[in-house]
Motif scaffolding. Structure first.
Motif, PDB file in Angstrom:
ATOM      1  N   ASN A   1      -8.402 -10.558   7.172  1.00 59.43           N
ATOM      2  CA  ASN A   1      -8.633 -10.233   8.689  1.00 59.43           C
ATOM      3  C   ASN A   1      -7.512 -10.043   9.449  1.00 59.43           C
ATOM      4  O   ASN A   1      -7.091  -8.895  10.146  1.00 59.43           O
ATOM      5  CB  ASN A   1      -9.221 -11.155   9.535  1.00 59.43           C
ATOM      6  N   GLN A   2      -6.243 -10.686   8.938  1.00 57.51           N
ATOM      7  CA  GLN A   2      -4.819 -10.527   9.725  1.00 57.51           C
ATOM      8  C   GLN A   2      -4.263  -9.194   9.280  1.00 57.51           C
ATOM      9  O   GLN A   2      -3.638  -8.349  10.198  1.00 57.51           O
ATOM     10  CB  GLN A   2      -4.081 -11.532   9.263  1.00 57.51           C
ATOM     11  N   HIS A   3      -4.610  -8.696   8.189  1.00 60.11           N
ATOM     12  CA  HIS A   3      -4.106  -7.367   7.549  1.00 60.11           C
ATOM     13  C   HIS A   3      -4.936  -6.188   7.339  1.00 60.11           C
ATOM     14  O   HIS A   3      -4.774  -5.369   6.671  1.00 60.11           O
ATOM     15  CB  HIS A   3      -3.387  -7.893   6.373  1.00 60.11           C
ATOM     16  N   GLN A   4      -6.155  -6.215   7.867  1.00 62.67           N
ATOM     17  CA  GLN A   4      -7.242  -5.140   7.750  1.00 62.67           C
ATOM     18  C   GLN A   4      -6.729  -3.890   8.151  1.00 62.67           C
ATOM     19  O   GLN A   4      -7.140  -3.007   7.721  1.00 62.67           O
ATOM     20  CB  GLN A   4      -8.513  -5.642   8.472  1.00 62.67           C
ATOM     21  N   LYS A   5      -5.765  -3.809   8.967  1.00 63.93           N
ATOM     22  CA  LYS A   5      -5.348  -2.587   9.612  1.00 63.93           C
ATOM     23  C   LYS A   5      -4.852  -1.741   8.476  1.00 63.93           C
ATOM     24  O   LYS A   5      -4.718  -0.683   8.337  1.00 63.93           O
ATOM     25  CB  LYS A   5      -4.178  -2.661  10.763  1.00 63.93           C
ATOM     26  N   ILE A   6      -4.232  -2.441   7.429  1.00 72.36           N
ATOM     27  CA  ILE A   6      -3.613  -1.767   6.359  1.00 72.36           C
ATOM     28  C   ILE A   6      -4.808  -1.125   5.478  1.00 72.36           C
ATOM     29  O   ILE A   6      -4.550   0.141   5.168  1.00 72.36           O
ATOM     30  CB  ILE A   6      -3.250  -2.714   5.094  1.00 72.36           C
ATOM     31  N   ILE A   7      -5.882  -1.536   5.255  1.00 71.12           N
ATOM     32  CA  ILE A   7      -6.924  -0.813   4.658  1.00 71.12           C
ATOM     33  C   ILE A   7      -7.376   0.366   5.481  1.00 71.12           C
ATOM     34  O   ILE A   7      -7.754   1.160   5.035  1.00 71.12           O
ATOM     35  CB  ILE A   7      -8.262  -2.125   4.535  1.00 71.12           C
ATOM     36  N   HIS A   8      -7.571  -0.011   6.735  1.00 74.71           N
ATOM     37  CA  HIS A   8      -7.989   1.066   7.587  1.00 74.71           C
ATOM     38  C   HIS A   8      -6.952   2.379   7.630  1.00 74.71           C
ATOM     39  O   HIS A   8      -7.309   3.463   7.746  1.00 74.71           O
ATOM     40  CB  HIS A   8      -8.171   0.494   9.137  1.00 74.71           C
ATOM     41  N   LYS A   9      -5.685   2.049   7.728  1.00 73.89           N
ATOM     42  CA  LYS A   9      -4.647   3.225   7.539  1.00 73.89           C
ATOM     43  C   LYS A   9      -4.978   4.192   6.305  1.00 73.89           C
ATOM     44  O   LYS A   9      -4.801   5.160   6.069  1.00 73.89           O
ATOM     45  CB  LYS A   9      -3.282   2.670   7.306  1.00 73.89           C
ATOM     46  N   VAL A  10      -5.001   3.329   4.998  1.00 75.69           N
ATOM     47  CA  VAL A  10      -5.375   3.829   3.710  1.00 75.69           C
ATOM     48  C   VAL A  10      -6.579   4.663   3.709  1.00 75.69           C
ATOM     49  O   VAL A  10      -6.599   5.688   3.558  1.00 75.69           O
ATOM     50  CB  VAL A  10      -5.391   2.940   2.589  1.00 75.69           C
TER      51      VAL A  10
ATOM     52  N   ARG B   1      -0.820  -2.223  -2.218  1.00 66.73           N
ATOM     53  CA  ARG B   1      -0.959  -1.944  -3.611  1.00 66.73           C
ATOM     54  C   ARG B   1      -2.504  -1.690  -3.949  1.00 66.73           C
ATOM     55  O   ARG B   1      -2.977  -0.912  -4.645  1.00 66.73           O
ATOM     56  CB  ARG B   1      -0.136  -2.693  -4.519  1.00 66.73           C
ATOM     57  N   VAL B   2      -3.071  -2.630  -3.750  1.00 62.21           N
ATOM     58  CA  VAL B   2      -4.524  -2.597  -4.066  1.00 62.21           C
ATOM     59  C   VAL B   2      -5.207  -1.517  -3.197  1.00 62.21           C
ATOM     60  O   VAL B   2      -6.262  -1.110  -4.014  1.00 62.21           O
ATOM     61  CB  VAL B   2      -5.263  -4.254  -3.833  1.00 62.21           C
ATOM     62  N   ALA B   3      -5.032  -1.557  -1.912  1.00 61.06           N
ATOM     63  CA  ALA B   3      -5.807  -0.419  -1.295  1.00 61.06           C
ATOM     64  C   ALA B   3      -5.580   0.951  -1.910  1.00 61.06           C
ATOM     65  O   ALA B   3      -6.301   1.782  -1.994  1.00 61.06           O
ATOM     66  CB  ALA B   3      -5.351  -0.597   0.215  1.00 61.06           C
ATOM     67  N   LEU B   4      -4.140   1.322  -1.949  1.00 63.70           N
ATOM     68  CA  LEU B   4      -3.654   2.668  -2.573  1.00 63.70           C
ATOM     69  C   LEU B   4      -4.249   2.688  -3.780  1.00 63.70           C
ATOM     70  O   LEU B   4      -4.788   3.797  -4.222  1.00 63.70           O
ATOM     71  CB  LEU B   4      -2.271   2.549  -2.526  1.00 63.70           C
ATOM     72  N   ASN B   5      -4.104   1.786  -4.886  1.00 65.26           N
ATOM     73  CA  ASN B   5      -4.863   1.908  -6.322  1.00 65.26           C
ATOM     74  C   ASN B   5      -6.229   2.308  -5.946  1.00 65.26           C
ATOM     75  O   ASN B   5      -7.028   3.014  -7.077  1.00 65.26           O
ATOM     76  CB  ASN B   5      -4.617   0.852  -7.162  1.00 65.26           C
ATOM     77  N   THR B   6      -7.004   1.468  -5.279  1.00 62.30           N
ATOM     78  CA  THR B   6      -8.429   1.540  -5.047  1.00 62.30           C
ATOM     79  C   THR B   6      -8.868   3.066  -4.701  1.00 62.30           C
ATOM     80  O   THR B   6      -9.665   3.647  -4.830  1.00 62.30           O
ATOM     81  CB  THR B   6      -8.847   0.512  -4.254  1.00 62.30           C
ATOM     82  N   ALA B   7      -8.200   3.476  -3.650  1.00 67.63           N
ATOM     83  CA  ALA B   7      -8.397   4.514  -2.931  1.00 67.63           C
ATOM     84  C   ALA B   7      -8.134   5.929  -3.912  1.00 67.63           C
ATOM     85  O   ALA B   7      -9.127   6.764  -3.904  1.00 67.63           O
ATOM     86  CB  ALA B   7      -7.492   4.798  -1.809  1.00 67.63           C
ATOM     87  N   ILE B   8      -7.107   5.705  -4.740  1.00 67.32           N
ATOM     88  CA  ILE B   8      -6.783   6.932  -5.720  1.00 67.32           C
ATOM     89  C   ILE B   8      -7.997   6.696  -6.974  1.00 67.32           C
ATOM     90  O   ILE B   8      -8.509   7.978  -7.178  1.00 67.32           O
ATOM     91  CB  ILE B   8      -5.461   6.795  -6.349  1.00 67.32           C
ATOM     92  N   THR B   9      -8.247   5.489  -7.237  1.00 65.09           N
ATOM     93  CA  THR B   9      -9.427   5.461  -8.396  1.00 65.09           C
ATOM     94  C   THR B   9     -10.679   5.866  -7.694  1.00 65.09           C
ATOM     95  O   THR B   9     -11.475   6.594  -8.249  1.00 65.09           O
ATOM     96  CB  THR B   9      -9.479   4.154  -8.689  1.00 65.09           C
ATOM     97  N   PHE B  10     -10.945   5.661  -6.430  1.00 62.64           N
ATOM     98  CA  PHE B  10     -12.268   6.216  -5.522  1.00 62.64           C
ATOM     99  C   PHE B  10     -12.516   7.437  -5.650  1.00 62.64           C
ATOM    100  O   PHE B  10     -13.294   8.149  -6.035  1.00 62.64           O
ATOM    101  CB  PHE B  10     -12.184   5.429  -4.358  1.00 62.64           C
ATOM    102  N   PHE B  11     -11.148   8.166  -5.426  1.00 65.16           N
ATOM    103  CA  PHE B  11     -11.255   9.534  -5.062  1.00 65.16           C
ATOM    104  C   PHE B  11     -11.491  10.242  -6.839  1.00 65.16           C
ATOM    105  O   PHE B  11     -12.283  11.218  -6.855  1.00 65.16           O
ATOM    106  CB  PHE B  11      -9.697   9.999  -5.035  1.00 65.16           C
ATOM    107  N   ARG B  12     -10.734   9.638  -7.797  1.00 66.78           N
ATOM    108  CA  ARG B  12     -11.027  10.112  -9.246  1.00 66.78           C
ATOM    109  C   ARG B  12     -12.381   9.863  -9.384  1.00 66.78           C
ATOM    110  O   ARG B  12     -13.218  10.648  -9.958  1.00 66.78           O
ATOM    111  CB  ARG B  12     -10.223   9.579 -10.082  1.00 66.78           C
ATOM    112  N   LYS B  13     -13.011   8.734  -9.136  1.00 68.29           N
ATOM    113  CA  LYS B  13     -14.379   8.398  -9.737  1.00 68.29           C
ATOM    114  C   LYS B  13     -15.561   9.086  -9.043  1.00 68.29           C
ATOM    115  O   LYS B  13     -16.383   9.684  -9.786  1.00 68.29           O
ATOM    116  CB  LYS B  13     -14.513   6.952  -9.363  1.00 68.29           C
TER     117      LYS B  13
END
Length: 167
Positions: A13-22, A63-75
């Motif tokens: 909850n405290q850092h969800q802005k990171i996920i939104h930015k990604v 790191r988790v968000a960026l890796n997931t986004a890139i994997t999400f794109f590929r998949k």
């Protein structure tokens, strides 16, 4: 609910802005952003047990968000990623032709034309992360980040000037 679960929820909850930015960086459509947000949250939840606290939670989450986004794109092989620069209009009309807004729009268009990794580096750089911190998140050396950032700045400067001339 266990203490670890509560801690994770509080940190998320405290850092969800990171996920939104990604999500905003990699996707155009709100529904796709929501799907990616859920996928990042799920992957963070799955990986949280392995979070040792060696780095800040925000660094780990990036790191988790960026890796997931890139994997999400590929998949998913999404066609509506911002990488599709053709979808971005060449001429953007503002209610007021404010030079700052025009330059900002040209910069966003230039950033959209970068590779996924370069976009991530720019986003972290604009968030005032040091090269060492970006290195930790992206997984390449700080020297490599510095070299990439210099090249990115040149690309952005050239692309922004081109895009600005079109507006």
């Amino acid at each position: 609910m266990q203490a670890a679960d509560k801690t994770f929820i509080q940190l998320l909850n405290q850092h969800q802005k990171i996920i939104h930015k990604v999500c905003n960086l990699y996707l155009n459509w709100q529904e796709d952003k929501e799907d990616l947000f859920q996928e990042i949250t799920l992957q963070a939840w799955k990986a949280y047990g392995q979070f040792r606290g060696d780095a800040k939670f925000s660094t780990w989450l990036y790191r988790v968000a960026l890796n997931t986004a890139i994997t999400f794109f590929r998949k998913e092989k999404r066609k509506d990623f911002i990488d599709s620069v053709a979808e971005i209009p060449d001429h953007i009309h503002f209610a007021e032709k404010d030079s700052i807004e025009e330059k900002t729009q040209a910069m966003y268009k230039a950033i959209a034309s970068l590779s996924k990794i370069d976009k991530a580096i720019v986003m972290l750089y604009l968030e005032d992360y040091s090269y060492a911190e970006i290195s930790e998140i992206i997984g390449i050396t700080a020297n490599n980040i510095a070299v990439k950032m210099n090249r990115i700045k040149i690309k952005l400067r050239e692309a922004t000037l081109k895009n600005f001339e079109r507006i």
